[in-house]
Write an enzyme that holds these catalytic residues in place. Structure first.
Site: not given
Ligand code: ADP
Length: 401
Positions: A10, A17, A91, A180, A208, A211, A241, A283, A330, A332, A334, A384
Site C-alpha cells: 500500500n 505500508k 492497493r 476507502h 470510516h 485521517n 481536508r 484527534m 482510527g 471510529g 477509538n 484493508e
Molecule cells: P489513516 O486514515 O491515516 O489510516 P487512521 O485510521 O489510523 O488514519 O486514523 C488516524 C486518526 O485516528 C487520528 O486522528 C488519530 O488521532 C485517531 N485516533 C487514534 N487512536 C485514537 C484514540 N484512542 N482516540 C481518539 N482518536 C484516535
C-alpha cells in the site's frame, strides 16, 4: 503445497505500508511501514514472525528504495522461506470507471492506472512506483491491483452524477467515484458475520473515520452512495481536508484574496478540516486541548460530530431501513466521545447508544447499541490489507486464472 501467502503493498505519497498475509490459515506473517520516503531520514518499522517490532532510521530516496527494504525484510521471514508467494497485491487508489474488480497487472493495466493520474494526482503515481518496482524485483510473480474506488462502482447514476453539463461526465469523467472501498467492504462483511445474517439481507451505514473519512450507504452488500466524490476531498470534515463546502468559496478566494489555484488546492487538502479549525489534526491532541478549555478545539469536535450526524440522517433516508451503523478507522474505533456525539438525539430514528458499552467496545467487533435500539451500532476494527489479500486470492482462484 497450496500457496496462500500474499504480500500486500500500500504505497502512499511518502510512505509504504506492507504485510505478508496467509489466507489459509488466516495469519499475518509480517508487516511493516516505511515513512518519510524522500526526506533526509526515513523510518522503517516492522514485525516478522510474531517477534518484537523493530525500527530503523535510514535514507530511503524513493519507493524503489523502500521496496528494496520490503524484499530484504521478506527474506528474513521464515514463512516466506518455507512457502513462495502466491502473488503481490497492490492497493491502487483510483480505478475510475474502468475497474470494478481486482485486475491482474500487465502493461495495459499499468497504462490505464497512468491515464487515471489526473483524477488522483497524489495517489496513483505513488501506487505506480510501487507496482513497477515490485514487477522489476519479481518479474515472474502475479501482481494484482485492487482499487479503492471499485466497491463504489455500484452507485446508481443519480447518486454518482454531479449537476453539471453532461459533456463533463461523458468526455472528462467528472462524477463521484468514492474511496476507502476496501475498508467499507471489509467491515460490511464482518458486520454480516457478527449479526449472523447474509450480507444480501442487510442495509448498513459504514463510517470510516480516520485521517481521511468517508461514509457509505450499503444496500444488500452494494455501495449505493458514498460521501467522497470525484476526489477524496468531498464529504466529511477530515484531519486536514475541508470536506463539503460551497464551491463559490473557491472563486472568492481567487478573486478577493488573490490566491492561486495551487494555493487553494493546498489549503483545502492540507490546511483545512481539524487542522484549519484548531491547528491540530490528531484527534487525541484535539481532545486534550478541548479538555483544557481550548474553544477552537471544542468547536472543531462539535463540527466534526455534527457533520457525521448529517450524513447518517441523509443515508437513513437513502436506505429507508438500516440494520447497523458501523464505526471504523482510527477515530471510529477509538473515540467514544465522538461516537456518542454523532449519535446524540437519534432515538426517534431507532438509533440508541448504550453509554457504558460505548466506552469499552469489544476488541474486533462490538455492538454498542442499547437493548431498545432498532439499529445495531457496531465498532469494527478495519483491515484493508486483509480485504485486498482476500480479493486477490479469490480473483486468482476463479476458474480461468
Ligand atoms: P489513516 O486514515 O491515516 O489510516 P487512521 O485510521 O489510523 O488514519 O486514523 C488516524 C486518526 O485516528 C487520528 O486522528 C488519530 O488521532 C485517531 N485516533 C487514534 N487512536 C485514537 C484514540 N484512542 N482516540 C481518539 N482518536 C484516535
Amino acid at each position: 503445497m497450496q500457496q496462500t501467502n500474499i504480500l500486500v503493498i500500500n504505497s502512499g505519497s511518502s510512505s509504504l505500508k506492507y504485510s505478508l498475509l496467509s489466507i489459509q490459515p488466516q495469519l499475518c506473517l509480517m508487516s511493516g511501514l516505511v515513512e518519510c520516503i524522500g526526506e533526509q531520514l526515513a523510518h522503517h518499522k516492522y514485525t516478522v514472525d510474531n517477534q518484537a517490532s523493530q525500527q530503523e532510521t535510514l535514507t530511503i530516496k524513493d519507493h524503489a528504495d523502500a521496496l528494496q527494504q520490503v524484499f530484504a525484510t521478506l527474506q528474513t521471514c521464515s514463512a516466506y522461506q518455507s512457502q513462495p508467494l502466491l502473488c503481490i497485491a497492490h492497493r491502487v487508489v483510483h480505478g475510475g470507471e474502468r475497474f470494478s474488480a481486482p485486475q491482474l497487472i500487465d502493461d495495459a493495466v499499468i497504462e490505464a492506472i497512468r491515464e487515471l493520474i489526473p483524477l488522483a494526482p497524489l495517489h496513483n503515481p505513488a501506487n505506480l512506483l510501487g507496482i513497477e518496482q515490485a514487477r522489476r524485483q519479481m518479474p515472474d510473480l502475479a501482481q494484482i491491483a485492487v482499487f479503492d474506488t471499485a466497491f463504489h462502482q455500484s452507485l446508481p447514476d443519480y447518486a454518482y452524477r454531479y449537476a453539471l453539463p453532461g459533456f463533463l461526465y461523458q468526455d472528462h469523467g467528472v462524477r463521484r467515484y468514492g474511496f476507502h472501498g476496501s475498508s467499507h467492504r471489509y467491515v460490511a462483511g464482518r458486520a454480516a458475520q457478527y449479526l449472523d445474517k447474509p450480507l444480501s439481507a442487510l442495509n448498513l451505514i459504514s463510517l470510516h473515520l480516520g485521517n481521511g473519512a468517508s461514509v457509505t450507504a450499503i444496500a444488500a452488500g452494494h455501495s449505493v452512495d458514498t460521501s467522497m466524490g470525484m476526489t477524496p476531498l468531498e464529504g466529511l470534515m477530515m484531519g486536514t481536508r475541508s470536506g463539503d463546502l460551497d464551491p463559490g468559496i473557491i472563486f472568492y478566494l481567487s478573486r478577493s484574496l488573490n490566491m492561486s489555484l495551487a494555493a487553494i488546492e493546498t489549503l483545502l487538502n492540507k490546511q483545512s478540516g481539524c487542522k484549519g479549525l484548531c491547528h491540530e489534526n490528531d484527534m487525541r491532541t484535539i481532545h486534550q486541548h478541548a479538555g483544557d478549555g481550548d474553544l477552537e478545539a471544542q468547536l472543531a469536535l462539535a463540527i466534526y460530530a455534527y457533520r457525521v450526524k448529517k450524513y447518517i440522517g441523509a443515508y437513513l433516508a437513502v436506505l429507508g431501513r438500516v440494520d447497523a451503523l458501523i464505526f471504523t478507522g482510527g477515530i471510529g474505533e477509538n473515540d467514544a466521545w465522538l461516537r456518542a456525539h454523532c449519535l446524540e438525539n437519534l432515538h426517534g430514528l431507532g438509533i440508541d447508544l448504550d453509554v457504558a458499552k460505548n466506552q469499552t467496545p469489544d476488541a474486533e467487533v462490538g455492538n454498542i447499541a442499547s437493548a431498545d435500539s432498532r439499529t445495531a451500532i457496531l465498532v469494527i476494527k478495519t483491515d484493508e490489507e486483509w480485504q485486498i489479500a482476500l480479493e486477490s486470492y479469490q480473483y486468482l482462484k476463479k476458474p480461468g486464472h
